[in-house]
Design an enzyme around this catalytic site. Structure first.
Site, PDB file in Angstrom:
ATOM      1  N   PHE A 147     -10.239  -6.217  -7.419  1.00  0.00           N
ATOM      2  CA  PHE A 147     -10.405  -6.977  -6.171  1.00  0.00           C
ATOM      3  C   PHE A 147     -10.062  -6.049  -4.988  1.00  0.00           C
ATOM      4  CE2 PHE A 147      -8.828  -9.691  -9.597  1.00  0.00           C
ATOM      5  CZ  PHE A 147      -9.832 -10.648  -9.703  1.00  0.00           C
TER       6      PHE A 147
ATOM      7  N   ARG B 100       0.847  -1.205   0.000  1.00  0.00           N
ATOM      8  CA  ARG B 100       0.000   0.000   0.000  1.00  0.00           C
ATOM      9  C   ARG B 100       0.880   1.253   0.000  1.00  0.00           C
ATOM     10  NH1 ARG B 100      -3.625  -3.292   3.068  1.00  0.00           N
ATOM     11  NH2 ARG B 100      -2.510  -2.963   5.013  1.00  0.00           N
TER      12      ARG B 100
ATOM     13  N   ASP C 133      -5.065  -7.844  -7.102  1.00  0.00           N
ATOM     14  CA  ASP C 133      -4.866  -8.594  -5.852  1.00  0.00           C
ATOM     15  C   ASP C 133      -6.062  -9.508  -5.601  1.00  0.00           C
ATOM     16  OD1 ASP C 133      -3.870  -9.483  -3.411  1.00  0.00           O
ATOM     17  OD2 ASP C 133      -4.697  -7.772  -2.308  1.00  0.00           O
TER      18      ASP C 133
ATOM     19  N   ALA D 196     -14.429  -8.965 -11.720  1.00  0.00           N
ATOM     20  CA  ALA D 196     -13.219  -8.299 -12.221  1.00  0.00           C
ATOM     21  C   ALA D 196     -12.730  -8.910 -13.530  1.00  0.00           C
ATOM     22  CB  ALA D 196     -12.118  -8.365 -11.160  1.00  0.00           C
TER      23      ALA D 196
ATOM     24  N   CYS E  74      -1.904 -14.805  -3.522  1.00  0.00           N
ATOM     25  CA  CYS E  74      -1.799 -15.214  -2.116  1.00  0.00           C
ATOM     26  C   CYS E  74      -2.048 -16.709  -1.998  1.00  0.00           C
ATOM     27  CB  CYS E  74      -2.721 -14.399  -1.224  1.00  0.00           C
ATOM     28  SG  CYS E  74      -4.455 -14.560  -1.642  1.00  0.00           S
TER      29      CYS E  74
ATOM     30  N   ASP F  35     -14.868  -4.653  -7.358  1.00  0.00           N
ATOM     31  CA  ASP F  35     -15.027  -5.802  -6.470  1.00  0.00           C
ATOM     32  C   ASP F  35     -16.431  -6.357  -6.682  1.00  0.00           C
ATOM     33  OD1 ASP F  35     -13.276  -6.780  -3.798  1.00  0.00           O
ATOM     34  OD2 ASP F  35     -15.386  -7.405  -3.797  1.00  0.00           O
ATOM     35  N   SER F  36     -16.586  -7.667  -6.472  1.00  0.00           N
ATOM     36  CA  SER F  36     -17.905  -8.268  -6.672  1.00  0.00           C
ATOM     37  C   SER F  36     -18.720  -8.270  -5.380  1.00  0.00           C
ATOM     38  CB  SER F  36     -17.759  -9.696  -7.216  1.00  0.00           C
ATOM     39  OG  SER F  36     -16.979 -10.460  -6.334  1.00  0.00           O
TER      40      SER F  36
HETATM   41  N1  SAH Z   1      -6.835  -6.144  -2.303  1.00  0.00           N
HETATM   42  C1  SAH Z   1      -7.620  -6.242  -1.097  1.00  0.00           C
HETATM   43  C2  SAH Z   1      -7.845  -7.672  -0.684  1.00  0.00           C
HETATM   44  C3  SAH Z   1      -8.487  -8.526  -1.745  1.00  0.00           C
HETATM   45  S1  SAH Z   1      -9.436  -9.808  -1.077  1.00  0.00           S
HETATM   46  C4  SAH Z   1      -6.952  -5.449   0.020  1.00  0.00           C
HETATM   47  O1  SAH Z   1      -5.781  -5.137  -0.107  1.00  0.00           O
HETATM   48  O2  SAH Z   1      -7.627  -5.152   1.015  1.00  0.00           O
HETATM   49  C5  SAH Z   1     -10.242 -10.391  -2.495  1.00  0.00           C
HETATM   50  C6  SAH Z   1     -11.453  -9.565  -2.909  1.00  0.00           C
HETATM   51  O3  SAH Z   1     -11.834 -10.072  -4.174  1.00  0.00           O
HETATM   52  C7  SAH Z   1     -12.674  -9.683  -2.028  1.00  0.00           C
HETATM   53  O4  SAH Z   1     -13.083  -8.406  -1.627  1.00  0.00           O
HETATM   54  C8  SAH Z   1     -13.745 -10.329  -2.914  1.00  0.00           C
HETATM   55  O5  SAH Z   1     -15.043  -9.763  -2.711  1.00  0.00           O
HETATM   56  C9  SAH Z   1     -13.255  -9.994  -4.279  1.00  0.00           C
HETATM   57  N2  SAH Z   1     -13.614 -10.917  -5.355  1.00  0.00           N
HETATM   58  C10 SAH Z   1     -13.614 -12.264  -5.361  1.00  0.00           C
HETATM   59  N3  SAH Z   1     -13.900 -12.726  -6.593  1.00  0.00           N
HETATM   60  C11 SAH Z   1     -14.087 -11.644  -7.377  1.00  0.00           C
HETATM   61  C12 SAH Z   1     -14.392 -11.460  -8.763  1.00  0.00           C
HETATM   62  N4  SAH Z   1     -14.552 -12.498  -9.577  1.00  0.00           N
HETATM   63  N5  SAH Z   1     -14.486 -10.205  -9.233  1.00  0.00           N
HETATM   64  C13 SAH Z   1     -14.314  -9.145  -8.418  1.00  0.00           C
HETATM   65  N6  SAH Z   1     -14.018  -9.261  -7.120  1.00  0.00           N
HETATM   66  C14 SAH Z   1     -13.911 -10.489  -6.604  1.00  0.00           C
END
Ligand code: SAH
Length: 399
Positions: free
Chosen positions: A231, A215, A303, A283, A343, A253-254
């Site tokens: 995400f 970040r 991410d 996404a 991750c 985000d979804s």
């Molecule tokens: N980058 C974030 C953490 C990501 S966690 C941070 O630093 O805080 C993963 C995220 O992906 C979650 O919020 C989840 O809702 C989202 N997610 C999962 N599948 C997804 C998709 N197909 N499209 C968009 N978002 C998605």
């Protein structure tokens, strides 16, 4: 104390101080053992190898507490391990109200995570714990006592609602372990940005503490740039980009709930909401439609959640990682920057780099690796335990 006797030759990884013993390596169990009990691990020739916590339900049949035969696992041991973990962090992690105090195997407490949150006004200190193996679960009371005593923090909340608990024969559970109920949202500052953290319902213990360094990196490079954050969850990278002076930030985000939380975080910081746009969408599809619309960005963050939960998911996950990186790269202006992460513990750093390189080749772009990214100093890594290095990222520039 019960004993686990290994099959011949199966002592190798323990001799290399790897902290897990898999079920297939066990020849026989001697004496009375119960889930979470401390057992001695012995090679087939009788040689002592380690003292470990017995997990009869799990494929990881035992997790090592200590390789020292002279060291008993008792209350004093638990206290020393907590002290050691705290000492390691002292002075190492600055400028943040969110720090991981205990990181499982790397701190000699397999399966235990403890995060510390300090509210911006200094009024509330909160510990949030995850007990993800039966060994630490049976020591829960001793661990909580040691934590409150050693940190001086009276409020401890449990977030043992991870599915890995079931592999250990444990039920998922959450609730207050000490002190009182946490506030609905805890306002925490990191790198000059305010984040409202929901320790009861948020992901993990409420916040992706592991992405702190990245970040900060995004904040340093965001000035004047058009940023895309896929995400985005509650907006960690989006807020960092706004703080760093991004011209615009599009976040995807979804989860509508995560996005609502992210928007509230923008307001909590007094950032100009007009610079931030939020898309409640998939996404993978969004990346493609942005490309069809001819959109371009100067800085992109990818991410995603853990796409490979285990080894058997690696091939499918590799295709998914390649997909987002390929479409992401098509959206990146020449000279633009990409922070891309995995991750998934099952996908090692070399494989992840290969996936991204393949994506660049397919996109017809050249990439320069500016840096390799990972969790911060409060997520230490054991040389003997590569599995602990689950978060890996690449900081790239399109040439
Ligand atoms: N980058 C974030 C953490 C990501 S966690 C941070 O630093 O805080 C993963 C995220 O992906 C979650 O919020 C989840 O809702 C989202 N997610 C999962 N599948 C997804 C998709 N197909 N499209 C968009 N978002 C998605």
């Amino acid at each position: 104390m019960g004993r686990l006797i290994l099959k011949p030759g199966k002592e190798r990884s323990l001799l290399h101080r790897h902290p897990w013993l898999f079920a297939g390596a066990v020849d026989r169990v001697e004496g009375r053992v119960s889930p979470g009990a401390t057992v001695a691990l012995h090679a087939s020739d009788g040689r002592f190898l380690a003292r470990a916590a017995y997990s009869p339900e799990s494929a990881i049949r035992a997790r090592v507490w200590t390789f020292d035969e002279a060291e008993p696992v008792d209350h004093a041991f638990i206290k020393r391990r907590i002290q050691r973990a705290l000492a390691l962090r002292a002075g190492q992690v600055r400028g943040t109200g969110a720090v991981r105090l205990v990181f499982g195997e790397a701190d000699g407490m397999p399966g235990l995570v403890v995060d510390h949150y300090r509210s911006l006004d200094g009024q509330r200190q909160q510990l949030v714990c995850q007990f993800m193996a039966v060994g630490v679960d049976v020591w829960k009371k001793a661990i909580v006592d040691a934590l409150t005593r050693e940190t001086g923090c009276e409020h401890v909340y449990e977030r043992s609602d991870a599915s890995v608990r079931e592999k250990e024969g444990l039920q998922q559970t959450t609730g207050v372990l000490a002190g009182d109920e946490p506030p609905e949202l805890l306002l925490v500052e990191e790198g000059g940005v305010r984040y409202q953290i929901d320790v009861r319902n948020g992901h993990k213990t409420g916040f992706y503490i592991d992405q702190r360094d990245s970040r900060a990196l995004i904040a340093r490079h965001a000035a004047g740039r058009d940023v895309l954050n896929c995400f985005c969850y509650t907006g960690g990278f989006s807020l960092a980009a706004l703080k760093g002076g991004a011209a615009s930030v599009l976040s995807v985000d979804s989860s509508g709930e995560a996005l609502a939380h992210a928007r509230a975080n923008v307001l909590a910081n007094g950032f100009d909401a007009g610079r931030a746009q939020w898309l409640d969408a998939d996404a993978f599809r969004t990346l493609r439609s942005l490309h069809q619309d001819g959109r371009q960005f100067d800085l992109i963050v990818l991410d995603p959640p853990k796409l490979a939960p285990s080894q058997q998911h690696v091939d499918r996950a590799a295709r998914a990682y390649k997909d987002i990186n390929l479409t992401g790269l098509k959206l990146l202006r020449p000279g633009g920057l990409l922070a891309t992460f995995s991750c998934s513990g099952a996908i090692g750093a070399p494989l992840f780099q290969k996936i991204v390189a393949d994506a660049a080749a397919d996109a017809g772009v050249d990439l320069r690796i500016l840096d390799r990214l990972g969790a911060g100093a409060d997520h230490p890594m054991l040389a003997s335990f590569p599995e602990g290095e689950y978060l890996k990222g690449l900081w790239l520039q399109r040439i």
